[in-house]
Motif scaffolding. Structure first.
Motif, PDB file in Angstrom:
ATOM      1  N   MET A 675       0.832  -1.199   0.000  1.00 35.64           N
ATOM      2  CA  MET A 675       0.000   0.000   0.000  1.00 35.64           C
ATOM      3  C   MET A 675       0.871   1.256   0.000  1.00 35.64           C
ATOM      4  N   GLU A 676       0.398   2.256  -0.726  1.00 37.32           N
ATOM      5  CA  GLU A 676       1.233   3.418  -1.004  1.00 37.32           C
ATOM      6  C   GLU A 676       1.576   4.254   0.227  1.00 37.32           C
ATOM      7  N   ASN A 677       0.779   4.143   1.310  1.00 40.37           N
ATOM      8  CA  ASN A 677       1.036   4.951   2.502  1.00 40.37           C
ATOM      9  C   ASN A 677       1.797   4.200   3.587  1.00 40.37           C
ATOM     10  N   GLY A 678       2.340   3.023   3.261  1.00 37.77           N
ATOM     11  CA  GLY A 678       3.154   2.296   4.228  1.00 37.77           C
ATOM     12  C   GLY A 678       2.331   1.671   5.331  1.00 37.77           C
ATOM     13  N   ASP A 679       2.970   1.414   6.472  1.00 38.82           N
ATOM     14  CA  ASP A 679       2.264   0.723   7.553  1.00 38.82           C
ATOM     15  C   ASP A 679       1.524   1.713   8.444  1.00 38.82           C
ATOM     16  N   LEU A 680       0.541   1.198   9.162  1.00 40.08           N
ATOM     17  CA  LEU A 680      -0.348   2.035   9.969  1.00 40.08           C
ATOM     18  C   LEU A 680       0.387   2.704  11.121  1.00 40.08           C
ATOM     19  N   ASN A 681       1.389   2.029  11.684  1.00 35.46           N
ATOM     20  CA  ASN A 681       2.128   2.618  12.798  1.00 35.46           C
ATOM     21  C   ASN A 681       2.808   3.902  12.379  1.00 35.46           C
ATOM     22  N   THR A 733      -0.381  -2.590  14.698  1.00 35.55           N
ATOM     23  CA  THR A 733      -0.437  -1.548  13.671  1.00 35.55           C
ATOM     24  C   THR A 733       0.729  -1.664  12.692  1.00 35.55           C
ATOM     25  N   ARG A 734       1.868  -2.205  13.130  1.00 36.13           N
ATOM     26  CA  ARG A 734       3.010  -2.352  12.216  1.00 36.13           C
ATOM     27  C   ARG A 734       2.714  -3.372  11.114  1.00 36.13           C
ATOM     28  N   ASN A 735       1.718  -4.229  11.347  1.00 36.74           N
ATOM     29  CA  ASN A 735       1.361  -5.252  10.367  1.00 36.74           C
ATOM     30  C   ASN A 735       0.068  -4.924   9.640  1.00 36.74           C
ATOM     31  N   CYS A 736      -0.301  -3.656   9.616  1.00 39.40           N
ATOM     32  CA  CYS A 736      -1.446  -3.193   8.832  1.00 39.40           C
ATOM     33  C   CYS A 736      -0.952  -2.128   7.863  1.00 39.40           C
ATOM     34  N   LEU A 737      -1.252  -2.290   6.598  1.00 37.65           N
ATOM     35  CA  LEU A 737      -0.805  -1.346   5.575  1.00 37.65           C
ATOM     36  C   LEU A 737      -1.952  -0.418   5.190  1.00 37.65           C
ATOM     37  N   PHE A 749       4.697  -8.065   7.621  1.00 38.13           N
ATOM     38  CA  PHE A 749       6.086  -7.645   7.433  1.00 38.13           C
ATOM     39  C   PHE A 749       6.742  -7.150   8.721  1.00 38.13           C
ATOM     40  N   GLY A 750       5.982  -6.924   9.765  1.00 38.23           N
ATOM     41  CA  GLY A 750       6.495  -6.230  10.942  1.00 38.23           C
ATOM     42  C   GLY A 750       7.728  -6.836  11.560  1.00 38.23           C
ATOM     43  N   MET A 751       7.739  -8.176  11.709  1.00 42.51           N
ATOM     44  CA  MET A 751       8.858  -8.813  12.390  1.00 42.51           C
ATOM     45  C   MET A 751      10.154  -8.675  11.611  1.00 42.51           C
ATOM     46  N   SER A 752      10.066  -8.575  10.288  1.00 44.00           N
ATOM     47  CA  SER A 752      11.277  -8.525   9.478  1.00 44.00           C
ATOM     48  C   SER A 752      11.853  -7.119   9.387  1.00 44.00           C
ATOM     49  N   ARG A 753      11.094  -6.106   9.750  1.00 50.44           N
ATOM     50  CA  ARG A 753      11.536  -4.740   9.530  1.00 50.44           C
ATOM     51  C   ARG A 753      12.418  -4.262  10.679  1.00 50.44           C
ATOM     52  N   ASN A 754      13.500  -3.622  10.306  1.00 53.31           N
ATOM     53  CA  ASN A 754      14.461  -3.140  11.298  1.00 53.31           C
ATOM     54  C   ASN A 754      13.817  -2.136  12.258  1.00 53.31           C
ATOM     55  N   LEU A 755      12.896  -1.357  11.726  1.00 54.29           N
ATOM     56  CA  LEU A 755      12.279  -0.317  12.523  1.00 54.29           C
ATOM     57  C   LEU A 755      11.553  -0.870  13.739  1.00 54.29           C
ATOM     58  N   TRP A 798      -5.797   0.154  20.944  1.00 51.99           N
ATOM     59  CA  TRP A 798      -5.174   1.111  21.872  1.00 51.99           C
ATOM     60  C   TRP A 798      -4.062   1.895  21.172  1.00 51.99           C
ATOM     61  N   GLU A 799      -3.253   1.206  20.379  1.00 51.55           N
ATOM     62  CA  GLU A 799      -2.212   1.899  19.604  1.00 51.55           C
ATOM     63  C   GLU A 799      -2.821   2.991  18.724  1.00 51.55           C
ATOM     64  N   MET A 800      -3.889   2.640  18.032  1.00 53.76           N
ATOM     65  CA  MET A 800      -4.490   3.581  17.092  1.00 53.76           C
ATOM     66  C   MET A 800      -5.010   4.824  17.795  1.00 53.76           C
ATOM     67  N   PHE A 801      -5.606   4.648  18.960  1.00 55.48           N
ATOM     68  CA  PHE A 801      -6.168   5.801  19.661  1.00 55.48           C
ATOM     69  C   PHE A 801      -5.123   6.534  20.518  1.00 55.48           C
ATOM     70  N   THR A 802      -3.862   6.125  20.411  1.00 58.34           N
ATOM     71  CA  THR A 802      -2.745   6.965  20.895  1.00 58.34           C
ATOM     72  C   THR A 802      -1.991   7.552  19.714  1.00 58.34           C
ATOM     73  N   LEU A 803      -2.489   7.318  18.481  1.00 55.97           N
ATOM     74  CA  LEU A 803      -1.805   7.717  17.244  1.00 55.97           C
ATOM     75  C   LEU A 803      -0.398   7.130  17.201  1.00 55.97           C
TER      76      LEU A 803
END
Length: 877
Positions: A675-681, A733-737, A749-755, A798-803
């Motif tokens: 997805m063009e906007n990357g991950d939700l986190n 959220t890191r695993n939602c695009l 993809f979350g586990m593989s990403r360095n971030l 909870w993550e989403m409602f803390t932005l």
């Protein structure tokens, strides 16, 4: 002859400097003590127990951190200095305050950095907008990671705290990056020019990050954009970087400005090197008068003080006026030796633009043999695009080792032969030892692969740096022995503990029964109908009945009942073979045990999928490509193919879709949507809640309605997975695009990403788990079910409602998170829940609390969750 080459290979190392900032994010050694105490100095210290040697991230040594003497004044320049002993490419800095086991409250709210490659000339880092000061910490314990954009190449670095009012400052730090391997210490180039053309925005093609000097329109004595690891786009007027001017990624020159028809560049290195090739990333947008160079001439000199060799190496290029893509152009350097290279690049059109240059060389010093006569090599074509024609002279070289063996006068040839034989025997024995170690390691890995996947009580212990905490009845924090260890970004090497440090809470038989009895919420293996809540009649199944889809990155995205997996894998792959040569690598998203994940552009994807223009975006067809390494075991290859077959059956608007595969040859690849906007986190963390202020100041924002809409989509995707008896195991959220108009697709993809490596924790070298998102029974018993996915969905909400501005349970250490799961098990009212955030409506928080119910039967199903969120969305529309 073979042994001679073998000896050369052992003694001489090949250096390649293909720096990719996204993957060059290894911890450089503050935490693990690779950086020694004597390499860390400071301008001052409060007292000895707060000296610079205690400025190590996530360590509680001495009095908890480095503290500078007295109050820091706004005009002060106090620093912590780190010597890395050789040049490093630094991309990230982590900072932390002084926690000191809950007694310290000092931290740096802002800081800046200075750096030096030689320890004499110090430079101040600036971001793309020219700002020096970076945001630091907001409390004494939380780690703040800050990307250096642009990155720096340096040996020495100083962390300089900054303040607006007098205050006490203490710091702990870590540096992240990788070794700068090609030895380039500076380059000298002409100053870049400005591109102007009718109908085209003014484009500044200067080296804006160059850290050397400018004199008479020439840059010298520094490094800049040609070594920042960022490759310019096909359109030089665009940039990969955010909020920069057009042309930022390129340095460009106009033909008419140079009477000789070429620009001259000089590269200086740390020592004489044996060069294999040079690669230059060039723009080729010929429709706007930009092409790669038509010819390159390079001269070498062995020492910086010596003269240039008289015979240049000449490479003639085949100019491409059909493909406008930017590309790397390879210049073979034919093992020429030197510590400096002077190259002239000849124009092929009106403009010439470079975004990156790097070299490949041998670390060993190859010295030209005295008295040899240059010989001319015949014309030849290289195999790399765009097929340069080589027409150069090459000196005969005699490769020597970095050491010499003196032979006393009168020593016989027999003794010389004996010494040589002895060396060769020693090398052969060394190789045998290495082979034995490799075989032993493979055997151990195979044994571990066959081990049960359930995390037993005695296995659920790991090593911690120094301390951990226990949550007492009065909410006081007491020191205790360590249990868990945090994983730092891209720290890939882990040590096994010598012995378990502490067992998890003892589980009684009644507790086991409450988790494993008939009312345990696991999907029905005999059915594939939509999941309709948790029924008491659902049968229990053992871990051996589960098929874990391991994936190339080593994570388990899905756990699938064996019956379901068998029925799916008996079918053929339901996607087509995509032409491998139509994938264009753009960025490495991550890597893991079995392979890598790349962001690619897929040419011709619309025709491949037989989609109409109305169904397909006009934007570049960006896809994520999971690539299996070619040297993996047969088991890993079979698992990869099994994953392809199963994932190809997942068809839902909120689940990442498998678009195609490349399985006819190695490396095996699966191609999924991106997805063009990357991950939700990242999407949410870069935004604020919508308000009149954000609207007036053009600040990126989201509304509560947007958050509710995205939450409903995640619930819809999870409802679909639950209906197929799929357990995600890593919902966050890191695993939602995120796509256009706030569309969401669930990925893995979350586990593989360095971030996001800081979100995962390793348990005794066996499992890497996102414990802050996991249900208590998953941590204590290794049970992953739809019910544990529901728990993770609550944390995701909870993550989403803390932005995504805060990590779950950020006030708790990793040990306290584990202790808290024990409180859920004991159910004596002492468990700690995530608190309601200011953005979160009460009804949504009530849903979160139900997701975190101690008893599994009390948690709602995804069908119920989706229905509830849909009603909330309709009521606020």
């Amino acid at each position: 002859m073979f042994l001679r080459f073998l000896l050369l290979a052992l003694l001489i190392g090949r250096s390649k400097s293909t720096v990719i900032p996204a993957s060059c994010r290894y911890a450089l050694g503050m935490h693990d003590r690779t950086i020694r105490d004597e390499d860390i100095t400071a301008s001052s210290q409060w007292y000895e127990s707060t000296g610079p040697q205690y400025a190590r991230l996530q360590r509680e040594e001495g009095d908890g951190a480095w503290c500078l003497a007295g109050l820091l004044q706004p005009e002060d320049v106090q620093f912590l200095q780190i010597d890395l002993h050789e040049l490093h490419f630094i991309t990230l800095i982590g900072t932390q305050g002084r926690h000191a086991r809950a007694t310290g409250k000092e931290f740096a709210r802002y800081y800046r950095i200075d750096y030096s490659r030689d320890g004499e000339r110090w430079l101040s880092w600036k971001d793309h907008q020219g700002q020096q000061v970076m945001k630091g910490n907001v409390d004494e314990y939380e780690v703040v990671l800050t990307d250096l954009r642009p990155p720096v190449i340096t040996r020495f670095i100083r962390i300089i705290p900054v303040t607006k009012v007098p205050m006490t400052v203490c710091m702990r730090v870590e540096l992240y990056g990788c070794r700068w391997s090609d030895g380039l210490t500076s380059y000298k180039i002409p100053e870049g020019e400005t591109y102007t053309a009718p109908g085209h925005p003014i484009t500044y093609l200067n080296d804006s990050t160059y850290d050397g000097f400018l004199e008479n329109r020439r840059l010298f004595g520094g490094l800049g954009q040609l070594t920042d690891g960022v490759h310019g786009l096909d359109d030089f007027g665009q940039s990969l970087e955010y909020r920069v001017w057009p042309g930022y990624d390129y340095i460009g020159w106009k033909n008419e400005s140079w009477q000789n028809g070429y620009i001259e560049t000089e590269f200086q290195f740390d020592k004489p090197r044996n060069f294999t090739r040079m690669k230059v990333h060039c723009n080729n947008l010929f429709s706007k008068g930009v092409k790669i160079f038509q010819k390159a001439e390079c001269q070498f000199k062995f020492r910086l003080q010596s003269d240039w060799e008289s015979e240049p190496l000449t490479v003639i290029m085949v100019v491409d006026d059909k493909n406008p893509s930017a590309r790397f152009v390879t210049i073979p350097l034919n093992q020429r030796v030197g510590s400096a290279i002077l190259c002239r690049f000849y124009f092929a059109d009106t403009w010439m633009m470079f975004s990156e240059i790097f070299f490949e060389s041998d670390m060993g010093i190859a010295v030209p043999t005295l008295g040899t006569v240059p010989t001319t090599t015949p014309d030849a074509k290289t195999t790399e695009a765009p097929f340069p024609l080589q027409n150069s002279t090459e000196r005969k070289l005699e490769t020597t080792f970095p050491f010499t063996i003196s032979r006393p006068e009168g020593t016989t040839e027999e003794s010389k032969t004996s010494v040589l034989i002895g060396c060769l025997v020693a090398i052969i024995l060394l190789l045998l030892v290495i082979i034995v170690l490799i075989l032993c390691r493979q055997y151990i890995q195979k044994c571990l692969e066959k081990a049960p996947r359930r995390i037993l009580e005695e296995d659920a212990t790991v090593r911690l740096s120094f301390y951990s905490y226990t949550i007492g009845n009065s909410n006081q924090i007491h020191q205790s022995n360590p249990t868990y260890e945090r994983i730092f970004p891209l720290d890939l090497d882990y040590q096994q503990p010598t012995k378990p440090l502490r067992r998890l809470p003892e589980l009684s038989q009644s507790a086991e029964d409450s988790v494993c009895s008939g009312d345990y919420a696991e999907p029905d293996l005999t059915k594939s109908t939509p999941h309709q809540g948790f029924q008491n009649s659902v049968p229990h199944y053992a871990e051996t009945d589960i098929v874990n889809l391991q994936g190339v990155t080593g994570n388990n995205m899905y756990a699938v009942p064996a019956l379901t997996a068998d029925s799916l894998t008996k079918k053929d792959i339901s996607v087509g073979e995509f032409p491998r040569n139509q994938l264009r690598l753009k960025e490495k998203l991550g890597e893991g045990q079995f392979g890598e994940v790349h962001l690619c552009e897929a040419e011709g994807l619309q025709e491949f999928l037989e989609m109409s223009a109305s169904e397909f975006s006009e934007q570049p067809n960006m896809v994520a490509v999971k690539m299996l390494r070619a040297n993996v075991t047969k088991t890993a290859r079979n698992d990869f193919l099994k994953e392809i077959k199963i994932i190809s059956r997942l068809k839902h608007p909120n689940i990442i879709r498998l678009l195609g595969v490349c399985v006819w040859d190695d490396p095996l690849c699966m191609i999924t949507e991106y997805m063009e906007n990357g991950d939700l986190n990242q999407f949410l963390s870069q935004r604020e809640i919508h308000s009149q202020f954000t609207k007036a100041n053009n600040i990126p924002s989201v509304s509560r309605q947007n958050l509710l809409y995205m939450s409903t989509q995640i619930a819809s995707g999870m409802k679909y997975l639950a209906s197929l008896n799929f357990v995600h195991r890593d919902l966050a959220t890191r695993n939602c695009l995120v796509g256009n108009n706030y569309t969401i697709k669930i990925a893995d993809f979350g586990m593989s990403r360095n971030l996001y490596s800081g979100d995962y924790y390793r348990i005794q070298g066996r499992a890497v788990l996102p414990i802050r998102w996991m249900a208590w029974e998953s941590i204590l018993l290794g049970k992953f079910t739809t019910a544990s996915d529901v728990w993770a969905f609550g944390v995701t909400l909870w993550e989403m409602f803390t932005l995504c501005k805060e990590q779950p349970y950020s006030v708790l250490t990793d040990e306290q998170v584990i202790e808290n799961t024990g409180e859920f098990f004991r159910d004596q009212g002492r468990q700690i829940y995530l608190s309601q955030t200011p953005l979160c409506p009460s009804l949504i928080f009530d849903l979160m609390m139900k997701c975190w119910s101690r008893d599994i039967k009390d948690r709602p199903s995804f069908d119920m969750i989706h229905h509830f969120l849909t009603e909330q969305l309709d009521s606020t529309a």
